[in-house]
Each structure stands twice: as structure tokens, then as C-alpha cells.
Scaffold this active site. Structure first.
Site, short mmCIF file in Angstrom:
data_model
loop_
_atom_site.label_atom_id
_atom_site.label_comp_id
_atom_site.label_asym_id
_atom_site.label_seq_id
_atom_site.Cartn_x
_atom_site.Cartn_y
_atom_site.Cartn_z
CB THR A 97 -0.91 -0.03 1.25
OG1 THR A 97 -1.63 -1.27 1.24
CG2 THR A 97 -1.89 1.12 1.25
CD GLU A 174 2.48 -15.76 2.90
OE1 GLU A 174 3.08 -15.71 3.99
OE2 GLU A 174 2.33 -14.78 2.15
CG PHE A 231 -16.94 -12.24 -0.11
CD1 PHE A 231 -16.93 -10.93 -0.57
CD2 PHE A 231 -18.06 -13.01 -0.37
CE1 PHE A 231 -17.99 -10.40 -1.27
CE2 PHE A 231 -19.14 -12.49 -1.07
CZ PHE A 231 -19.11 -11.20 -1.52
CG LEU A 232 -11.56 -15.75 1.97
CD1 LEU A 232 -10.23 -16.10 1.32
CD2 LEU A 232 -12.20 -16.98 2.60
CB CYS A 281 -3.50 -10.80 0.48
SG CYS A 281 -2.28 -11.33 -0.71
CG PHE A 343 0.36 -13.64 8.43
CD1 PHE A 343 1.45 -13.95 7.66
CD2 PHE A 343 -0.91 -13.97 7.97
CE1 PHE A 343 1.30 -14.61 6.44
CE2 PHE A 343 -1.07 -14.63 6.75
CZ PHE A 343 0.04 -14.96 5.99
CE LYS A 344 -2.06 -19.37 7.28
NZ LYS A 344 -2.64 -19.68 5.95
C1 UDX Z 1 -4.99 -15.10 1.79
C2 UDX Z 1 -6.05 -15.87 1.00
O1 UDX Z 1 -6.57 -16.94 1.81
C3 UDX Z 1 -5.46 -16.40 -0.29
O2 UDX Z 1 -6.47 -17.03 -1.08
C4 UDX Z 1 -4.85 -15.23 -1.05
O3 UDX Z 1 -4.29 -15.68 -2.23
C5 UDX Z 1 -3.81 -14.51 -0.22
O4 UDX Z 1 -4.42 -14.07 1.00
P1 UDX Z 1 -3.00 -15.76 3.42
O5 UDX Z 1 -3.02 -14.32 3.80
O6 UDX Z 1 -1.71 -16.39 3.04
O7 UDX Z 1 -3.99 -16.03 2.20
O8 UDX Z 1 -3.56 -16.63 4.65
P2 UDX Z 1 -5.02 -16.96 5.22
O9 UDX Z 1 -5.07 -18.38 5.57
O10 UDX Z 1 -6.09 -16.45 4.34
O11 UDX Z 1 -5.04 -16.14 6.60
C6 UDX Z 1 -5.05 -14.73 6.65
C7 UDX Z 1 -5.19 -14.26 8.09
O12 UDX Z 1 -6.47 -14.58 8.61
C8 UDX Z 1 -4.17 -14.90 9.05
O13 UDX Z 1 -3.69 -13.92 9.93
C9 UDX Z 1 -4.99 -15.95 9.77
O14 UDX Z 1 -4.48 -16.26 11.06
C10 UDX Z 1 -6.33 -15.24 9.87
N1 UDX Z 1 -7.47 -16.18 10.04
C11 UDX Z 1 -7.77 -17.08 9.07
C12 UDX Z 1 -8.26 -16.10 11.19
O15 UDX Z 1 -8.00 -15.26 12.09
N2 UDX Z 1 -9.31 -16.95 11.32
C13 UDX Z 1 -9.64 -17.87 10.37
O16 UDX Z 1 -10.63 -18.60 10.56
C14 UDX Z 1 -8.84 -17.95 9.21
P1 ADP Z 2 4.81 -11.64 -2.63
O1 ADP Z 2 4.26 -12.05 -1.29
O2 ADP Z 2 3.75 -10.94 -3.46
O3 ADP Z 2 5.48 -12.75 -3.36
P2 ADP Z 2 7.40 -10.58 -1.87
O4 ADP Z 2 7.75 -9.24 -1.34
O5 ADP Z 2 7.61 -11.79 -1.02
O6 ADP Z 2 5.88 -10.47 -2.35
O7 ADP Z 2 8.22 -10.84 -3.22
C1 ADP Z 2 8.29 -9.95 -4.29
C2 ADP Z 2 9.70 -10.03 -4.87
O8 ADP Z 2 9.74 -9.28 -6.09
C3 ADP Z 2 10.80 -9.41 -3.99
O9 ADP Z 2 11.77 -10.40 -3.68
C4 ADP Z 2 11.39 -8.27 -4.85
O10 ADP Z 2 12.80 -8.14 -4.70
C5 ADP Z 2 11.04 -8.72 -6.25
N1 ADP Z 2 10.96 -7.65 -7.25
C6 ADP Z 2 10.21 -6.53 -7.21
N2 ADP Z 2 10.35 -5.81 -8.34
C7 ADP Z 2 11.22 -6.47 -9.14
C8 ADP Z 2 11.77 -6.24 -10.44
N3 ADP Z 2 11.41 -5.18 -11.15
N4 ADP Z 2 12.67 -7.12 -10.92
C9 ADP Z 2 13.01 -8.21 -10.20
N5 ADP Z 2 12.52 -8.51 -8.97
C10 ADP Z 2 11.62 -7.66 -8.44
#
Ligand code: UDX
Ligand code: ADP
Length: 470
Positions: A97, A174, A231-232, A281, A343-344
């Protein structure tokens, strides 16, 4: 379906790019995959001989990297060498952001997306299919397209270079990314060019049933990703709002979640109350949604989604306030053991982790934290907290600070409270008898995830607080 694609490049070797390409490489042995990143440390990590040093922890990931690396999976910083070689390029770069300028605090910073598009425009040599994988605001494909189309041209070797852009959002979660990638609920492909879409369908068809591959237009694909995450997140805020009410009324959030979730129209997933959602996300995607709603004058819609984030912030604050309240209204100079910083569970990712705000609140109140997480190292915690590690020679009691704990049981020593913030499996097997000899009395346990079996602890005289039960 047979694909003509033989070389695939992925820009960004992060939490999305790394696991995604590892699964692709495993399932498509006839295609070469090049994961490129300008961060040398990250690339070195992916190339490390010692597989425990991979930059990302994800169950099942190191086995796939071990199997495919050096065969059809390659990690490199040489973006300019692998773009021209590739028929298809995934963009998996970070889109945080914005923290300043227009849209600060709401819109995503697309500078890395733009940089990637410019790199592709510059180095591509023939027709290239560009796939947006990162979570992006709606109509980002348009930005990528504009940069690429203005570079469609005959290059020095008189090859015509041209581009098509597809949206193929990632839905991996994740901690279960490998399983999510291997067994997706659906694969979403947005685009206008049927031929390019079919190339991507052919790749996924190596392991995903055709019925699970949905084709939409570009904007529907981009908006579906934001909507799914919104939604999630909304479900988590909904159940967390009820957790507060349970604590006040004597209801039990586990029983309520079960009773509500067994309605097949509602479903039982994502109904676990906790310290609020984290991760890169959810918050970002809702902020993006709010931003576009405001842009199109849909102020009520924006306000509706804003509350999902507000409720999440409230839940975190509520938990830190509860800890202070239970410890006689003051935690200045008191030791508090923190369990879990990611975060999880099952990830080393700390982005937007609820532990960040909760730990900061407790330190502001003067607490001394002893933080333990099985996968997050002290440098990462320091980066997130931006709070000095306690300097034992130069320290006065009540100033607030933290130290890193390498071991679960060390964290309990002299602590007044133990706060469980992440649902790591190993926390379920704690020996409470042993702990009762280590903590100061009266000893408090705060189970913010409602995951611990605390019957023995109760019998041993611990004071207990659980989210959604009190
Ligand atoms: C999320 C979406 O699930 C995934 O589809 C998208 O592509 C990326 O964002 P992620 O953030 O990796 O994935 O993990 P997720 O399992 O969704 O958990 C997100 C957060 O919600 C975590 O902090 C988790 O602990 C929390 N959570 C999840 C709760 O607090 N309660 C629940 O029941 C489920
Ligand atoms: P995500 O969770 O979306 O995968 P990350 O921050 O873990 O996000 O990974 C994004 C990666 O993209 C970082 O390792 C960053 O160095 C790389 N990156 C960003 N911009 C460029 C670019 N223009 N060329 C090559 N690598 C890039």
C-alpha cells in the site's frame, strides 16, 4: 492439451513467485522455469546448498526445490537474460500500500509492476505472454498493456515483438501454499486473447482438471481476486466481532462457530476467532477495493468494507487492553512471554501480523517482552517492531522493550503472563507443570487463538483468558 511454451520466466522470487514456480516446475518437466529477482540475497537463499536456508518457509517447498532446482527450475538475478528467452512471463512482484502521495494509505504502490513491465518491454524478443500473478488493483492489466503495447516493435534482429496480457491471480494461502497450488479450488484466467489463454490452460492442465479452470475477462479476474479476499477477511471480522460479545454474555465462540458453520449455506471455514487477520493481502486488497469504490463515487460501498478493517484493528487493541486490565491495570516492568510472531502458523512471513501491534502496545505500557517463534528470527522481529532490543547494561525497568527467546521454556522464566498469538502446533504440547515452576505468580495465560488444551493448566492454578470465552 499441448503447449508451445517451453521457457517461462517469473519476475519476483517471493512468497508467491517461489512456491508457485516450484510447483509448476514439478508438474511441467518439459518446461524450463527461470525465477528472477533483483534482490541478490533472496536469490542466493533460493540457490543455497543448505535447504534450511531457503528464504521462505513453507511445508513441502524444500522437497520440490531439491527435486527440480538445476534441472528445470533456476533462480537468478539476471532479469535481462531470461526475459528474452521466455515465451511466457509471470509478474509476481510486491505491491504494498502506498505510504505517500495520491491514494496514500489506500492504493497499491505499482512502481515494481511498472518496472517489471518496462523490463519486459525492453528485453523481450518475440511474442510474449505476460501474466499478472501479484494481487493487484482492478485495471492494472491496462497499465501493463499500455507500457508493453507502446513497445511492440520490430527489434534489431528484425523479429517482431508483441505482447498479450493475462490475469491469473494467486489464491494460495501461506502455510498451505504447496497443497493449495497442487489442489486448487479453481484456477482463474482473465484475458481477451483466446490463443494466449489456451496456452496457460494447457500448462495448468498438467495437474488441474479442466472444469476447475475458469476463463473470464481481464477486469472480472482482477476484481474476483479482491472480492474473494474481502469476503474471507469479512468472515474473520464477523466472527471476531461475535467473540467480544461471547466474552460479555457467557457464550463460547467455539460452540457458536460450530453451530453457525454447520449451516451448509455458511460453511465451516474461516470462522476461527483470533487476534485479527494479518498477511500481505487482506488489508491491502480491501484498501484497494475502498479506493476504487471512492473513485467511482460508491461511498456507501467503500464505508461498508472500511468497517471490516476497523473491526480488525479493534480486535488487536481489545486484546492488548485485556492483558493490561487482567494484570491489575499495569504491566510496566512486568515480563510477558509472547508465543508466535508470524501472521499465521507454518510460515515465516510477518507482514501485517497482529503480533506487531499487540507487542507494540504492550511495550508502550512498559512491558518487557520475551518473544519466541519457531520460524521468525530476531532480525525480522526487530524490523517489524522498530523497537530496540533490550540492552541489559543500559536499561531501566518499565521502559518497555523485548528480547528474543530461542527456546519455548526460557520465555516463561519470571513472566507474569504468556500470550499465544500464532497457532503453531508445538504450542499445543506445552508441559504446564514445568511452566508453573518458571512463571511468577499469579500467572496468566492468554490464548488469543483458542487453540490450547488448558485443563491441566487450570488445575495447576493458572489464570486463563481465551478469545471468545473470556
Ligand atoms: C490469503 C487468502 O486466503 C489467499 O487465497 C490469497 O491468495 C492470499 O491471501 P494468506 O493471507 O496467506 O492467504 O492466509 P489466510 O489463511 O487467508 O489467513 C489470513 C489471516 O487470517 C491470518 O492472519 C490468519 O491467522 C487469519 N485467520 C484465518 C483467522 O483469524 N481466522 C480464520 O478462521 C482464518
Ligand atoms: P509476494 O508475497 O507478493 O510474493 P514478496 O515481497 O515476497 O511479495 O516478493 C516480491 C519479490 O519481487 C521481492 O523479492 C522483490 O525483490 C522482487 N521484485 C520486485 N520488483 C522487481 C523487479 N522489477 N525485478 C526483479 N525482482 C523484483
Amino acid at each position: 492439451m499441448i503447449t508451445k511454451v517451453k521457457h517461462i520466466c517469473c519476475i519476483g522470487a517471493g512468497y508467491v513467485g517461489g512456491p508457485t514456480m516450484a510447483v509448476f516446475a514439478d508438474r511441467c518437466p518439459d518446461i524450463q522455469f527461470y525465477v528472477v529477482d533483483h534482490n541478490k540475497d533472496r536469490v542466493d537463499g533460493w540457490n543455497s546448498e543448505d535447504l534450511s536456508k531457503l528464504p521462505i518457509y513453507e511445508p513441502g517447498l524444500k522437497e520440490l526445490v531439491e527435486k527440480c532446482r538445476g534441472k528445470n527450475l533456476h533462480f537468478s538475478t539476471e532479469v535481462e537474460n531470461y526475459i528474452p528467452l521466455s515465451d511466457m512471463i509471470f509478474i509476481s512482484v510486491n505491491t504494498p500500500t502506498k505510504n505517500k502521495g495520491i491514494g496514500a494509505g489506500l492504493a497499491s504502490d505499482l512502481k515494481w509492476i511498472e518496472m517489471s513491465a518496462r523490463q519486459i518491454a525492453k528485453y523481450a524478443r518475440s511474442h510474449t505472454i505476460v501474466v499478472e500473478k501479484s494481487t493487484l488493483p482492478v485495471r492494472t492489466a491496462e497499465l501493463i498493456n499500455t507500457i508493453l503495447q507502446s513497445n511492440d516493435s520490430v527489434n534489431k534482429n528484425s523479429n517482431y515483438k508483441s505482447f498479450t496480457v493475462l490475469s491469473n491471480p494467486e489464491f494460495l494461502s501461506e502455510g498451505s501454499a504447496i497443497n493449495d497450488l497442487l489442489n486448487p479450488d479453481r484456477v482463474l484466467i482473465g484475458g481477451n486473447d483466446e490463443k494466449s489463454i489456451n496456452e496457460l490452460v494447457a500448462i495448468y492442465s498438467n495437474w488441474v482438471k479442466k472444469e476447475k479452470i475458469l476463463k473470464t475477462n481481464l477486469w472480472s479476474s482482477e476484481l474476483s481476486k479482491l472480492t474473494a479476499n474481502a469476503f474471507l477477511a469479512q468472515r474473520i471480522s464477523s466472527i471476531n466481532s461475535i467473540s467480544g460479545l461471547c466474552e460479555s454474555t457467557g457464550a463460547d465462540i467455539k460452540e457458536v462457530s460450530l453451530a453457525v458453520g454447520t449451516d451448509s449455506r455458511i460453511g465451516d471455514k474461516f470462522l476461527n476467532a483470533g487476534p485479527g487477520f494479518g498477511g500481505s493481502c487482506f488489508k491491502k486488497d480491501i484498501l484497494n477495493l475502498i479506493y476504487i469504490c471512492e473513485y467511482y463515487g460508491l461511498h456507501e460501498v467503500a464505508a461498508y468494507w472500511r468497517v471490516v478493517i476497523d473491526l480488525n484493528t479493534w480486535q488487536q487493541k481489545r486484546i492488548s487492553n485485556k492483558i493490561v486490565e487482567k494484570l491489575f491495570g499495569t504491566i510496566s516492568g512486568k515480563k510477558i512471554a509472547i508465543f508466535g510472531f508470524s501472521f499465521k502458523a507454518n510460515t515465516n512471513d510477518t507482514r501485517e501480523s497482529p503480533a506487531i501491534n499487540i507487542c507494540k502496545d504492550l511495550m508502550e505500557e512498559g512491558a518487557e517482552l520475551q518473544i519466541y517463534d519457531p520460524r521468525v528470527n530476531s532480525e525480522q522481529i526487530q524490523k517489524e517492531l522498530d523497537y530496540p532490543i533490550k540492552d541489559l547494561d543500559n536499561y531501566y525497568l518499565g521502559a518497555g522493550g523485548w528480547i528474543y527467546s530461542e527456546n519455548i521454556y526460557n520465555s516463561f522464566i519470571d513472566a507474569d503472563a504468556a500470550v499465544f498469538l500464532t497457532e503453531w502446533e508445538e504450542f499445543r504440547n506445552i508441559n504446564w507443570k514445568r511452566v508453573s515452576e518458571l512463571m511468577r505468580k499469579p500467572s496468566w495465560i492468554f490464548d488469543t487463538r483458542f487453540i490450547l488444551d488448558l485443563n491441566e493448566a487450570k488445575d495447576l492454578g493458572f489464570n486463563i483468558w481465551r478469545v471468545g470465552l473470556g
